[in-house]
Write an enzyme that holds these catalytic residues in place. Structure first.
Site, PDB file in Angstrom:
ATOM      1  N   HIS A  55       0.761  -1.198  -0.004  1.00 50.16           N
ATOM      2  CA  HIS A  55       0.087  -0.083  -0.049  1.00 50.16           C
ATOM      3  C   HIS A  55       0.989   1.333  -0.001  1.00 50.16           C
ATOM      4  CE1 HIS A  55      -3.099  -2.619   2.449  1.00 50.16           C
ATOM      5  NE2 HIS A  55      -2.938  -3.007   0.925  1.00 50.16           N
TER       6      HIS A  55
ATOM      7  N   ASP B  63      -3.359  -2.579  -4.518  1.00 50.57           N
ATOM      8  CA  ASP B  63      -2.139  -3.843  -4.587  1.00 50.57           C
ATOM      9  C   ASP B  63      -1.291  -3.671  -5.628  1.00 50.57           C
ATOM     10  OD1 ASP B  63      -2.970  -4.264  -1.748  1.00 50.57           O
ATOM     11  OD2 ASP B  63      -4.163  -6.179  -2.234  1.00 50.57           O
TER      12      ASP B  63
ATOM     13  N   HIS C  23      -9.577  -1.717  -3.900  1.00 48.30           N
ATOM     14  CA  HIS C  23      -8.332  -2.331  -3.127  1.00 48.30           C
ATOM     15  C   HIS C  23      -7.446  -3.078  -3.760  1.00 48.30           C
ATOM     16  CE1 HIS C  23      -6.044  -2.572   0.594  1.00 48.30           C
ATOM     17  NE2 HIS C  23      -5.711  -3.962   0.068  1.00 48.30           N
TER      18      HIS C  23
ATOM     19  N   HIS D 209      -0.790 -10.877  -4.837  1.00 46.86           N
ATOM     20  CA  HIS D 209       0.472 -10.722  -4.935  1.00 46.86           C
ATOM     21  C   HIS D 209       1.459 -11.777  -5.674  1.00 46.86           C
ATOM     22  CE1 HIS D 209      -0.315  -7.336  -2.378  1.00 46.86           C
ATOM     23  NE2 HIS D 209      -1.017  -8.295  -1.585  1.00 46.86           N
TER      24      HIS D 209
HETATM   25 ZN    ZN Z   1      -3.859  -4.814   0.298  1.00 46.32          ZN
END
Ligand code: ZN
Length: 430
Positions: free
Chosen positions: A231, A391, A387, A414
């Site tokens: 973030h 990321d 959100h 991720h």
């Molecule tokens: Zn996040």
């Protein structure tokens, strides 16, 4: 000020004889004039008389408030740099000391190299942190720029750092531990570096140093591990910050689960454009990573950076799709930065058992059961998908420069972001 400070004079304030002795030996050998004080009571007098350019100040001394003494010194001689000597690196004390003007920290037991490096930086004799990994990134940067010089010349930007040091405190999401961040400006071509409280070793915010990518992205190297960087990096990507030292202990604070407070922090510090230039990475052809089932992430050439994300989660999230085209930090701050981390209660219980989240800190994310959001009001009906874009914004700064291209992602996380970045790095010889 009527007189100049004594450039080569350094005052060491520490109640331990051994510490003062070794500091004196090391620094005298290098040609500095070293003054000593075993207690705080005589510090003011020495400073008035001798006007040292630098004070090395023990933060923990019996019957002495190191922070109080720091404040006193900075009031007497604002130009004198104060480096705190700390026994056990505690980021809170470091945050407080930085707020009151401490320049840097060295940790006991003192290392010769670390001490000299910090002293030189504090005296303005050594402009940047010496870091081999940084040189490596620089080399990669130059090699890449040769290959794509013509194309990239159209996307050259001024490098940027912050105008001043700033601090923020909070908790780690996964550790639950109280933590904080200290941001210091850095000279051109330094990159984004993460260090502990003392800055003698640092890990670059670069793909080559990505550690785990399970529930968050972490960096690891040079004996330093930093969790949940995404973030914060998303904000640096958005504000185009190229050079910054980030002091942190273990994990970036999660704050309210979004990136909004980091935006405020950058704006509080102010942005300093630097004389050197750097260039964006302009994606040269499509790259694609197929994961499993219908999960995928791809990037294709575009004249901007944008992300289209599609997710299909169990109730109450459902299907959400959002497209964000980056056109400056204002829109990022409005559309993406406020979107918070989220989690399903059943998963959280599982993670808690594994010790991956601390149950006491669940105000730091949007919490869902099978029917509804149970702990907060949503900021946007599609806050979840926004959100996910935040990321990606953060992870995609790990190539070390801003990137141009249109990302399309479906149900990925991720690990997939990192896999795609590795493809880009390989394909473009970055
Ligand atoms: Zn996040």
């Amino acid at each position: 000020m009527s007189e100049r400070l004594e450039e080569k004079t350094i005052l060491v304030v520490d109640d331990e004889d051994g510490v003062r002795e070794s500091v004196r030996e090391i620094l005298s050998d290098e040609g500095y004039r070293v003054l000593e004080a075993a207690s705080g009571t005589i510090v003011a007098e020495i400073i008035r008389k001798e006007r040292p350019r630098l004070v090395l100040l023990d933060i923990w001394m019996p019957e002495m408030d190191g922070i109080g003494l720091l404040k006193e010194i900075k009031k007497m001689e604002p130009e004198t740099n104060v480096v705190m000597i700390s026994g056990h690196g505690n980021i809170h004390t470091a945050v407080t000391a930085t707020k009151f003007g401490a320049f840097d920290f060295i940790e006991k037991p003192l290392s010769l190299d670390g001490l000299l490096l910090t002293v030189r930086r504090a005296l303005g004799e050594s402009p940047a942190i010496v870091d081999e990994s940084k040189r490596k990134t620089g080399k990669a940067r130059r090699r890449g720029s040769k290959a794509k010089a013509a194309r990239r010349s159209a996307h050259t930007l001024k490098q940027r750092t912050l105008k001043k040091s700033v601090v923020i405190s909070g908790h780690g999401l996964h550790s639950g531990v109280k933590t904080g961040l200290i941001l210091h400006p850095l000279p051109p071509n330094s990159g984004i570096l993460f260090s502990g409280i003392s800055a003698d070793a640092a890990v670059p915010a670069h793909l080559d140093y990505v550690g785990s990518t399970g529930y968050a992205t972490s960096l690891s190297g040079k004996g330093i591990v930093v969790g949940t960087v995404e973030h914060f990096l998303g904000v640096l990507h958005s504000y185009r910050i190229s050079n910054l030292l980030v002091k942190v202990q273990g994990e970036i604070p999660i704050l309210d689960g979004s990136a909004l407070e980091f935006c405020g922090l950058i704006e509080e510090a102010g942005i300093q454009e630097q004389e050197h230039e750097w260039s964006e990475i302009v994606v040269d052809r499509p790259y694609r990573v197929e994961v499993k089932g219908d999960e995928s992430i791809a990037i294709e050439p575009a004249d901007f950076f944008g992300v289209r994300y599609y997710l299909d989660y169990p109730k109450p999230v459902g299907i959400q799709e959002y497209t964000y085209i980056f056109n400056g930090p204002e829109s990022f701050k409005r559309e993406i930065a406020p979107a918070r981390t989220f989690g399903f209660l059943r998963d959280i219980e599982k993670l808690e058992k594994l010790g991956l989240v601390d149950g006491g800190r669940l105000s730091n994310c949007i919490l869902l059961d099978d029917e509804k959001v149970i702990n907060t009001e949503l900021r946007f009906p599609d806050e979840f998908v926004r959100h996910k874009i935040l990321d990606i914004f953060g992870d995609f700064y790990l190539l070390g420069r801003p990137i141009r291209g249109m990302v399309s992602a479906r149900m990925t996380g991720h690990s997939d972001n990192i896999t795609l970045l590795k493809e880009i790095k390989k394909g473009m010889d970055l």
